[in-house]
Design an enzyme around this catalytic site. Sequence first.
Site, PDB file in Angstrom:
ATOM      1  N   SER A   1      -0.990  15.870  18.417  1.00 45.28           N
ATOM      2  CA  SER A   1      -1.726  14.938  17.551  1.00 45.28           C
ATOM      3  C   SER A   1      -0.783  14.126  16.683  1.00 45.28           C
ATOM      4  CB  SER A   1      -2.681  15.710  16.638  1.00 45.28           C
ATOM      5  OG  SER A   1      -3.527  16.527  17.394  1.00 45.28           O
TER       6      SER A   1
ATOM      7  N   GLU B   1     -17.274  16.695  20.815  1.00 49.39           N
ATOM      8  CA  GLU B   1     -17.804  15.405  21.293  1.00 49.39           C
ATOM      9  C   GLU B   1     -17.001  14.949  22.521  1.00 49.39           C
ATOM     10  OE1 GLU B   1     -17.021  15.930  18.047  1.00 49.39           O
ATOM     11  OE2 GLU B   1     -19.058  16.035  17.246  1.00 49.39           O
TER      12      GLU B   1
ATOM     13  N   GLU C   1      -5.910  25.846  27.364  1.00 49.97           N
ATOM     14  CA  GLU C   1      -6.361  25.965  25.978  1.00 49.97           C
ATOM     15  C   GLU C   1      -7.886  26.039  25.912  1.00 49.97           C
ATOM     16  OE1 GLU C   1      -5.002  22.701  23.548  1.00 49.97           O
ATOM     17  OE2 GLU C   1      -5.199  23.881  21.718  1.00 49.97           O
TER      18      GLU C   1
HETATM   19  C1  LIG Z   1      -7.504  24.386  13.252  1.00 53.19           C
HETATM   20  C2  LIG Z   1      -6.865  23.228  13.953  1.00 53.19           C
HETATM   21  C3  LIG Z   1      -5.672  23.422  14.619  1.00 53.19           C
HETATM   22  C4  LIG Z   1      -5.036  22.350  15.245  1.00 53.19           C
HETATM   23  N1  LIG Z   1      -3.814  22.575  15.825  1.00 53.19           N
HETATM   24  C5  LIG Z   1      -3.178  21.540  16.398  1.00 53.19           C
HETATM   25  C6  LIG Z   1      -1.863  21.747  16.943  1.00 53.19           C
HETATM   26  O1  LIG Z   1      -1.305  22.843  16.875  1.00 53.19           O
HETATM   27  N2  LIG Z   1      -1.245  20.687  17.495  1.00 53.19           N
HETATM   28  C7  LIG Z   1      -1.816  19.446  17.573  1.00 53.19           C
HETATM   29  O2  LIG Z   1      -1.200  18.543  18.128  1.00 53.19           O
HETATM   30  N3  LIG Z   1      -3.054  19.202  17.041  1.00 53.19           N
HETATM   31  C8  LIG Z   1      -3.731  20.226  16.440  1.00 53.19           C
HETATM   32  N4  LIG Z   1      -4.972  20.017  15.878  1.00 53.19           N
HETATM   33  C9  LIG Z   1      -5.499  18.663  15.838  1.00 53.19           C
HETATM   34  C10 LIG Z   1      -6.684  18.440  16.782  1.00 53.19           C
HETATM   35  O3  LIG Z   1      -6.266  18.421  18.116  1.00 53.19           O
HETATM   36  C11 LIG Z   1      -7.339  17.098  16.363  1.00 53.19           C
HETATM   37  O4  LIG Z   1      -7.842  17.273  15.049  1.00 53.19           O
HETATM   38  C12 LIG Z   1      -8.445  16.712  17.297  1.00 53.19           C
HETATM   39  O5  LIG Z   1      -7.958  16.367  18.562  1.00 53.19           O
HETATM   40  C13 LIG Z   1      -9.263  15.528  16.740  1.00 53.19           C
HETATM   41  O6  LIG Z   1      -8.432  14.469  16.395  1.00 53.19           O
HETATM   42  P1  LIG Z   1      -8.527  13.780  14.960  1.00 53.19           P
HETATM   43  O7  LIG Z   1      -8.467  14.849  13.925  1.00 53.19           O
HETATM   44  O8  LIG Z   1      -7.530  12.699  14.911  1.00 53.19           O
HETATM   45  O9  LIG Z   1      -9.990  13.179  14.860  1.00 53.19           O
HETATM   46  P2  LIG Z   1     -10.499  11.816  15.505  1.00 53.19           P
HETATM   47  O10 LIG Z   1      -9.984  11.686  16.881  1.00 53.19           O
HETATM   48  O11 LIG Z   1     -10.232  10.716  14.541  1.00 53.19           O
HETATM   49  O12 LIG Z   1     -12.064  12.065  15.606  1.00 53.19           O
HETATM   50  C14 LIG Z   1     -12.945  11.943  14.468  1.00 53.19           C
HETATM   51  C15 LIG Z   1     -14.360  12.191  14.954  1.00 53.19           C
HETATM   52  O13 LIG Z   1     -14.747  11.157  15.906  1.00 53.19           O
HETATM   53  C16 LIG Z   1     -15.181  11.760  17.121  1.00 53.19           C
HETATM   54  N5  LIG Z   1     -14.758  10.942  18.253  1.00 53.19           N
HETATM   55  C17 LIG Z   1     -13.544  10.389  18.443  1.00 53.19           C
HETATM   56  N6  LIG Z   1     -13.509   9.718  19.624  1.00 53.19           N
HETATM   57  C18 LIG Z   1     -14.735   9.872  20.191  1.00 53.19           C
HETATM   58  C19 LIG Z   1     -15.320   9.440  21.430  1.00 53.19           C
HETATM   59  N7  LIG Z   1     -14.635   8.712  22.333  1.00 53.19           N
HETATM   60  N8  LIG Z   1     -16.610   9.796  21.701  1.00 53.19           N
HETATM   61  C20 LIG Z   1     -17.320  10.559  20.791  1.00 53.19           C
HETATM   62  N9  LIG Z   1     -16.811  10.978  19.608  1.00 53.19           N
HETATM   63  C21 LIG Z   1     -15.539  10.653  19.316  1.00 53.19           C
HETATM   64  C22 LIG Z   1     -14.508  13.116  17.159  1.00 53.19           C
HETATM   65  O14 LIG Z   1     -15.206  14.022  17.987  1.00 53.19           O
HETATM   66  C23 LIG Z   1     -14.528  13.525  15.695  1.00 53.19           C
HETATM   67  O15 LIG Z   1     -15.762  14.084  15.366  1.00 53.19           O
HETATM   68  C24 LIG Z   1      -5.630  21.056  15.241  1.00 53.19           C
HETATM   69  C25 LIG Z   1      -6.843  20.862  14.578  1.00 53.19           C
HETATM   70  C26 LIG Z   1      -7.457  21.921  13.935  1.00 53.19           C
HETATM   71  C27 LIG Z   1      -8.751  21.683  13.202  1.00 53.19           C
END
Ligand SMILES: Cc1cc2nc3c(=O)[nH]c(=O)nc-3n(C[C@H](O)[C@H](O)[C@H](O)COP(=O)(O)OP(=O)(O)OC[C@H]3O[C@@H](n4cnc5c(N)ncnc54)[C@H](O)[C@@H]3O)c2cc1C
Length: 388
Positions: A129, A373, A244
């Site tokens: 991320s 989602e 995963e």
């Molecule tokens: C406990 C925890 C551990 C994690 N560990 C890691 C790690 O070790 N390494 C790492 O790289 N990442 C890690 N993450 C990050 C995680 O992979 C991201 O938070 C996740 O992929 C969502 O990305 P974002 O937070 O940028 O949210 P966004 O992508 O900005 O999404 C925000 C909201 O919009 C929705 N959304 C976005 N696009 C769409 C679409 N096309 N259609 C419908 N809905 C959509 C999402 O579902 C979400 O509800 C971790 C997250 C958590 C909570």
Amino acid sequence: MMRLEYTDAQIGFRREIREWLAGHVPKEPLQSFDTERGFQQHREWEATLNSGKWSMVTWPTELGGRGSDLIEWLIFEEEYWAAGAPLRVNQNGVFLLGPTLMDYGSDGQKSRFLPRMAAGQDIWAQGWSEPGAGSDMAAIRCTAIREDDHYVINGQKIWSTRAVWADWLFGLFRSDPQSQRHHGLTFVLVPLNAPGITVRPIRQLNGLPGFGEIFFDNVRVPVENRLGQEGAGWHVAMATAGFERGLMLRSPARFQQTAKKLVQLYLRNRAAADRDPSVRDAVLRAWMDAEAYALATYRTASRLLKGAKIGAEASTNKIFWSELDLSMHETAMRILGARAELLPQAPQAGDAGDWIEGFLFSQAGSIYAGTNEIQRNIIAERMHNMPR
Ligand SMILES: Cc1cc2nc3c(=O)[nH]c(=O)nc-3n(C[C@H](O)[C@H](O)[C@H](O)COP(=O)(O)OP(=O)(O)OC[C@H]3O[C@@H](n4cnc5c(N)ncnc54)[C@H](O)[C@@H]3O)c2cc1C
């Protein structure tokens, strides 16, 4: 047809792990692995597990495993959770990178990384991320540009679980700056003590520094740390994501154990809980769903043993386990009422235990490993052939 009974060898395997765990699981719970002390304690536990060759039973014996199949792995997990053994601080390594290395690593990479991973000498973090590239991971901007026999990394990663104390990071980087989306990405293994790396902790909901954000400033990593071909990183990362979301990261035993604890909590608080009959229904539903998930996983494992691939089904699993975890913890909160918010050591806490901790973490289940989602999008497009 699925066989629903265990073989003598599997029963013997179960007995062996049960006896070993009875003699080795720490009597006192370890501190949270989201603290520096707890992280070290969990690292030591990984070494203990490895001394019994239990770190990852499915790996070949020469790499620290037991050459077990997936059914034995499920048995191992059942015994592990039933024994109340510590959480796996190296889960990103042993459950995610490990199988990816088996599929994509050279022999040299396997023998270099896997035994140290199994022994807890190298704890791994995942670096996918970025700000602006979470769900839309193909928007990755952090670059790894080849210069002779090195990649030079610049940019930022975020939400990297326990990267504050981890030793290594597996990450996805843009190796072709002109490329778009899924193309031109490369999977690189990065030592977190390399010059030019800054890791800053991010506090999570429970106040502990569970995440790291990582800044790369001209970080040089040898080309031999690349996993798979240059530019083919997306393909490698999708294999990791399959592990995963699919079987490895969250085995059914984890949820069966929570369901069992929930039933015990309900029975101890039955008089009050039964004032609202929907609580009992929710407890029953939790138990049945955890059992159903376990049976479905045995079926999947049997199919995989015959050569099938998990594919988009990993997404249905991920939604199921994360929503089950959430609903079980919500039900526990309803049973405990105001007591749920007390620290376990508070005089009035009674059997509140660590339910609140689990409740807070369950909120994250629909986000990590790809949001639910996004999983629903994958199911719609790949399993139901619906339009994008
Ligand atoms: C406990 C925890 C551990 C994690 N560990 C890691 C790690 O070790 N390494 C790492 O790289 N990442 C890690 N993450 C990050 C995680 O992979 C991201 O938070 C996740 O992929 C969502 O990305 P974002 O937070 O940028 O949210 P966004 O992508 O900005 O999404 C925000 C909201 O919009 C929705 N959304 C976005 N696009 C769409 C679409 N096309 N259609 C419908 N809905 C959509 C999402 O579902 C979400 O509800 C971790 C997250 C958590 C909570």
